[in-house]
Design a protein around this motif. Structure first.
Motif, PDB file in Angstrom:
ATOM      1  N   SER A 142      -4.899  23.068 -30.908  1.00 24.18           N
ATOM      2  CA  SER A 142      -4.570  23.414 -32.292  1.00 24.18           C
ATOM      3  C   SER A 142      -4.084  24.840 -32.487  1.00 24.18           C
ATOM      4  O   SER A 142      -3.822  25.252 -33.616  1.00 24.18           O
ATOM      5  CB  SER A 142      -5.795  23.172 -33.185  1.00 24.18           C
ATOM      6  OG  SER A 142      -6.896  23.955 -32.747  1.00 24.18           O
ATOM      7  N   ARG A 143      -3.965  25.595 -31.401  1.00 24.03           N
ATOM      8  CA  ARG A 143      -3.397  26.931 -31.498  1.00 24.03           C
ATOM      9  C   ARG A 143      -2.510  27.165 -30.279  1.00 24.03           C
ATOM     10  O   ARG A 143      -2.355  26.290 -29.424  1.00 24.03           O
ATOM     11  CB  ARG A 143      -4.495  28.004 -31.579  1.00 24.03           C
ATOM     12  CG  ARG A 143      -5.305  27.946 -32.866  1.00 24.03           C
ATOM     13  CD  ARG A 143      -6.298  29.086 -32.939  1.00 24.03           C
ATOM     14  NE  ARG A 143      -5.647  30.390 -33.063  1.00 24.03           N
ATOM     15  CZ  ARG A 143      -5.260  30.932 -34.209  1.00 24.03           C
ATOM     16  NH1 ARG A 143      -5.464  30.295 -35.348  1.00 24.03           N
ATOM     17  NH2 ARG A 143      -4.688  32.114 -34.239  1.00 24.03           N
ATOM     18  N   GLY A 144      -1.962  28.348 -30.169  1.00 23.48           N
ATOM     19  CA  GLY A 144      -1.130  28.702 -29.036  1.00 23.48           C
ATOM     20  C   GLY A 144      -1.376  30.142 -28.643  1.00 23.48           C
ATOM     21  O   GLY A 144      -2.276  30.800 -29.155  1.00 23.48           O
ATOM     22  N   GLY A 145      -0.572  30.639 -27.707  1.00 25.43           N
ATOM     23  CA  GLY A 145      -0.728  32.007 -27.258  1.00 25.43           C
ATOM     24  C   GLY A 145       0.458  32.462 -26.451  1.00 25.43           C
ATOM     25  O   GLY A 145       1.483  31.772 -26.354  1.00 25.43           O
ATOM     26  N   ASN A 146       0.336  33.634 -25.836  1.00 23.48           N
ATOM     27  CA  ASN A 146       1.425  34.233 -25.080  1.00 23.48           C
ATOM     28  C   ASN A 146       1.834  33.355 -23.910  1.00 23.48           C
ATOM     29  O   ASN A 146       1.013  32.709 -23.276  1.00 23.48           O
ATOM     30  CB  ASN A 146       1.025  35.616 -24.574  1.00 23.48           C
ATOM     31  CG  ASN A 146       0.870  36.617 -25.689  1.00 23.48           C
ATOM     32  OD1 ASN A 146       1.217  36.356 -26.836  1.00 23.48           O
ATOM     33  ND2 ASN A 146       0.311  37.776 -25.368  1.00 23.48           N
ATOM     34  N   THR A 147       3.126  33.387 -23.597  1.00 26.73           N
ATOM     35  CA  THR A 147       3.667  32.550 -22.542  1.00 26.73           C
ATOM     36  C   THR A 147       3.020  32.834 -21.192  1.00 26.73           C
ATOM     37  O   THR A 147       2.664  33.969 -20.875  1.00 26.73           O
ATOM     38  CB  THR A 147       5.187  32.723 -22.433  1.00 26.73           C
ATOM     39  OG1 THR A 147       5.686  31.831 -21.448  1.00 26.73           O
ATOM     40  CG2 THR A 147       5.564  34.149 -22.057  1.00 26.73           C
ATOM     41  N   LEU A 148       2.889  31.796 -20.384  1.00 24.29           N
ATOM     42  CA  LEU A 148       2.449  31.948 -19.005  1.00 24.29           C
ATOM     43  C   LEU A 148       3.587  31.683 -18.024  1.00 24.29           C
ATOM     44  O   LEU A 148       3.529  32.102 -16.879  1.00 24.29           O
ATOM     45  CB  LEU A 148       1.294  30.985 -18.712  1.00 24.29           C
ATOM     46  CG  LEU A 148      -0.043  31.345 -19.358  1.00 24.29           C
ATOM     47  CD1 LEU A 148      -1.039  30.214 -19.220  1.00 24.29           C
ATOM     48  CD2 LEU A 148      -0.611  32.609 -18.743  1.00 24.29           C
ATOM     49  N   THR A 149       4.628  30.970 -18.448  1.00 30.30           N
ATOM     50  CA  THR A 149       5.711  30.606 -17.537  1.00 30.30           C
ATOM     51  C   THR A 149       6.899  31.553 -17.615  1.00 30.30           C
ATOM     52  O   THR A 149       7.864  31.382 -16.870  1.00 30.30           O
ATOM     53  CB  THR A 149       6.212  29.182 -17.836  1.00 30.30           C
ATOM     54  OG1 THR A 149       6.832  29.165 -19.131  1.00 30.30           O
ATOM     55  CG2 THR A 149       5.086  28.181 -17.802  1.00 30.30           C
ATOM     56  N   GLY A 150       6.863  32.516 -18.511  1.00 28.62           N
ATOM     57  CA  GLY A 150       7.974  33.448 -18.620  1.00 28.62           C
ATOM     58  C   GLY A 150       9.046  33.029 -19.594  1.00 28.62           C
ATOM     59  O   GLY A 150      10.154  33.561 -19.576  1.00 28.62           O
ATOM     60  N   PRO A 152      11.430  33.213 -22.286  1.00 28.72           N
ATOM     61  CA  PRO A 152      11.874  34.405 -23.017  1.00 28.72           C
ATOM     62  C   PRO A 152      12.159  34.155 -24.491  1.00 28.72           C
ATOM     63  O   PRO A 152      12.391  35.095 -25.237  1.00 28.72           O
ATOM     64  CB  PRO A 152      13.173  34.783 -22.286  1.00 28.72           C
ATOM     65  CG  PRO A 152      13.716  33.469 -21.831  1.00 28.72           C
ATOM     66  CD  PRO A 152      12.517  32.621 -21.480  1.00 28.72           C
ATOM     67  N   ASN A 153      12.182  32.881 -24.901  1.00 24.95           N
ATOM     68  CA  ASN A 153      12.500  32.580 -26.298  1.00 24.95           C
ATOM     69  C   ASN A 153      11.374  33.030 -27.214  1.00 24.95           C
ATOM     70  O   ASN A 153      10.199  32.891 -26.903  1.00 24.95           O
ATOM     71  CB  ASN A 153      12.719  31.083 -26.486  1.00 24.95           C
ATOM     72  CG  ASN A 153      13.989  30.598 -25.823  1.00 24.95           C
ATOM     73  OD1 ASN A 153      14.895  31.361 -25.589  1.00 24.95           O
ATOM     74  ND2 ASN A 153      14.032  29.317 -25.506  1.00 24.95           N
ATOM     75  N   THR A 154      11.750  33.560 -28.360  1.00 23.32           N
ATOM     76  CA  THR A 154      10.739  33.869 -29.359  1.00 23.32           C
ATOM     77  C   THR A 154      10.513  32.635 -30.204  1.00 23.32           C
ATOM     78  O   THR A 154      11.434  31.892 -30.517  1.00 23.32           O
ATOM     79  CB  THR A 154      11.175  35.035 -30.253  1.00 23.32           C
ATOM     80  OG1 THR A 154      12.433  34.711 -30.863  1.00 23.32           O
ATOM     81  CG2 THR A 154      11.313  36.307 -29.443  1.00 23.32           C
ATOM     82  N   PHE A 155       9.278  32.413 -30.548  1.00 17.59           N
ATOM     83  CA  PHE A 155       8.947  31.238 -31.336  1.00 17.59           C
ATOM     84  C   PHE A 155       7.950  31.647 -32.406  1.00 17.59           C
ATOM     85  O   PHE A 155       6.794  31.933 -32.113  1.00 17.59           O
ATOM     86  CB  PHE A 155       8.339  30.144 -30.453  1.00 17.59           C
ATOM     87  CG  PHE A 155       8.120  28.850 -31.185  1.00 17.59           C
ATOM     88  CD1 PHE A 155       9.159  27.945 -31.329  1.00 17.59           C
ATOM     89  CD2 PHE A 155       6.902  28.550 -31.760  1.00 17.59           C
ATOM     90  CE1 PHE A 155       8.976  26.764 -32.016  1.00 17.59           C
ATOM     91  CE2 PHE A 155       6.713  27.376 -32.463  1.00 17.59           C
ATOM     92  CZ  PHE A 155       7.757  26.478 -32.575  1.00 17.59           C
ATOM     93  N   GLY A 156       8.414  31.724 -33.642  1.00 17.26           N
ATOM     94  CA  GLY A 156       7.535  32.188 -34.695  1.00 17.26           C
ATOM     95  C   GLY A 156       7.026  33.592 -34.433  1.00 17.26           C
ATOM     96  O   GLY A 156       5.903  33.941 -34.775  1.00 17.26           O
ATOM     97  N   GLY A 157       7.863  34.410 -33.770  1.00 17.01           N
ATOM     98  CA  GLY A 157       7.450  35.758 -33.434  1.00 17.01           C
ATOM     99  C   GLY A 157       6.674  35.838 -32.144  1.00 17.01           C
ATOM    100  O   GLY A 157       6.236  36.918 -31.750  1.00 17.01           O
ATOM    101  N   ASN A 158       6.483  34.713 -31.437  1.00 21.87           N
ATOM    102  CA  ASN A 158       5.656  34.715 -30.241  1.00 21.87           C
ATOM    103  C   ASN A 158       6.289  33.835 -29.175  1.00 21.87           C
ATOM    104  O   ASN A 158       6.580  32.675 -29.405  1.00 21.87           O
ATOM    105  CB  ASN A 158       4.254  34.189 -30.580  1.00 21.87           C
ATOM    106  CG  ASN A 158       3.359  34.140 -29.350  1.00 21.87           C
ATOM    107  OD1 ASN A 158       3.450  35.004 -28.500  1.00 21.87           O
ATOM    108  ND2 ASN A 158       2.525  33.143 -29.276  1.00 21.87           N
ATOM    109  N   ALA A 159       6.549  34.402 -27.987  1.00 29.94           N
ATOM    110  CA  ALA A 159       7.075  33.608 -26.880  1.00 29.94           C
ATOM    111  C   ALA A 159       5.904  32.979 -26.160  1.00 29.94           C
ATOM    112  O   ALA A 159       5.295  33.591 -25.300  1.00 29.94           O
ATOM    113  CB  ALA A 159       7.879  34.493 -25.931  1.00 29.94           C
ATOM    114  N   GLY A 160       5.550  31.785 -26.529  1.00 25.37           N
ATOM    115  CA  GLY A 160       4.359  31.193 -25.948  1.00 25.37           C
ATOM    116  C   GLY A 160       4.302  29.705 -26.098  1.00 25.37           C
ATOM    117  O   GLY A 160       5.314  29.040 -26.291  1.00 25.37           O
ATOM    118  N   GLY A 161       3.112  29.164 -26.007  1.00 25.00           N
ATOM    119  CA  GLY A 161       2.928  27.734 -26.109  1.00 25.00           C
ATOM    120  C   GLY A 161       1.475  27.377 -26.321  1.00 25.00           C
ATOM    121  O   GLY A 161       0.603  28.251 -26.397  1.00 25.00           O
TER     122      GLY A 161
END
Length: 347
Positions: A142-150, A152-161
């Motif tokens: 139900s939440r997300g966080g900073n990318t682990l795979t690298g 580079p796209n920004t998503f809602g201000g955060n490059a993550g999943g």
């Protein structure tokens, strides 16, 4: 003191992890030896599930089937966690907070029932071998966080999943045969990761938990594996929730892999939708069929895939073609003729 030092070392090793691992309770099985909710199975047992991280590290098999809330859960060192029922929450938040399955060794989660909510990234496979088998129940990240795979796209201000599979020098497998998977934001399939869907008994909504849009990011070497069952396959939906700050997307890097097969059924002709991106175009930079897949390239027989961005929603489809009996006859005649000629000129 030894317990504190051990967990401090773990915290240092988790360079992408969050603070608080030193407060983990470590499984020792001193209670009934099976139940996740039995406080006596953890060292120290004095926390009695007071929001601490739970670490199962070793050749243990643990069952989680009674309602319980903790901060995080680690499965490593050859451990297996079976989730068969109940309502569960791992609720620690933070953009560097993760549940690790197979962080340094092997870790397996088998979920066949229950409702499991994870309030941060679920990371499957890092420096070890991580496997998550979902056959029933609901997994809600139900939440997300900073990318682990690298990514580079920004998503809602955060490059993550919300779900990261197979990066670092380990391997990760997310294997779905039933149940429901929903995430708040994206799925990242790293270069050592496999996202596998078998048959059509599951529902998969990427971005369907909450108000943020979903996304799909697949690195070169990362594998999307789809097994077509007798009634088709469960389509991966990349959800557009109409939030204003970002749009859903699906990205396949050059060298990312698509593995196609039949699951529990004989080969049959047809076309199936593997992924649907709502209100967007799928960005295919070089998705390719896995080595060994019976490809239709050259003869129009076997597997092929297509990215179709002609409509409102981007579609990734797979098609299988079986040769007609007449074609098989021609192939047999041609093969026999070649064999005859080879023998003729060898005389």
């Amino acid at each position: 003191m030894q317990f504190v030092n051990k967990n401090l070392l773990i915290a240092m090793a988790l360079t992408m992890g969050s603070a608080g691992i030193a407060n983990a309770d470590v499984w020792n099985g001193a209670g009934d030896g099976i139940s996740f909710e039995d406080a006596l199975n953890w060292d120290p047992s004095t926390n009695a599930f007071a929001g601490s991280t739970r670490e199962i590290d070793g050749a243990f098999t643990v069952t989680r089937d009674t309602d319980v809330t903790v901060s995080r859960t680690f499965v490593d060192g050859g451990a297996t966690l079976n989730i068969t029922g109940g309502t569960h929450s791992d609720n620690q938040s933070g953009n560097t907070t993760r549940n690790f399955i197979g962080n340094t060794g092997a870790g397996t989660v088998n979920q066949s029932g229950g409702n499991y909510n994870i309030g941060h990234i679920l990371a499957v496979g890092r420096h070890g071998t991580g496997i998550y088998n979902l056959s029933g129940g609901t997994l809600d990240i139900s939440r997300g966080g900073n990318t682990l795979t690298g990514n580079p796209n920004t998503f809602g201000g955060n490059a993550g999943g919300s779900l990261s599979i197979g990066w670092g020098n380990g391997t990760g497998l997310m294997n779905i045969t039933g149940g429901s998977l929903v995430t708040r934001i994206g799925v990242e399939v790293g270069d050592r990761g496999t996202f596998q869907v078998q048959g059509n008994d599951a529902t998969i909504g990427i971005g369907s938990s909450g108000t943020l849009d979903g996304h799909w990011w697949q690195d070169a070497g990362g594998v999307l594996s789809m097994g077509i069952g007798a009634a088709g396959v469960s389509t991966i939906l990349i959800d557009d929730t109409d939030q204003a700050t970002a749009d859903p997307y699906a990205y396949f890097a050059d060298g990312s892999v698509l593995d196609l097969s039949f699951y529990g059924t004989e080969a049959t002709e047809g076309t199936w939708t593997l992924m649907e991106l709502e209100n967007g175009d799928i960005d295919d930079q070089g998705l390719e069929l896995a080595v060994g897949v019976d490809s239709s390239e050259g003869d129009g027989i076997g597997w092929s895939f297509n990215v179709d961005n002609s409509g409102a929603n981007g579609l990734l489809t797979a098609t299988y073609v079986i040769p007609e009996p007449a074609t098989l006859g021609l192939v047999a005649v041609f093969g026999g003729a070649v064999l005859f000629l080879r023998r003729r000129f060898m005389i």
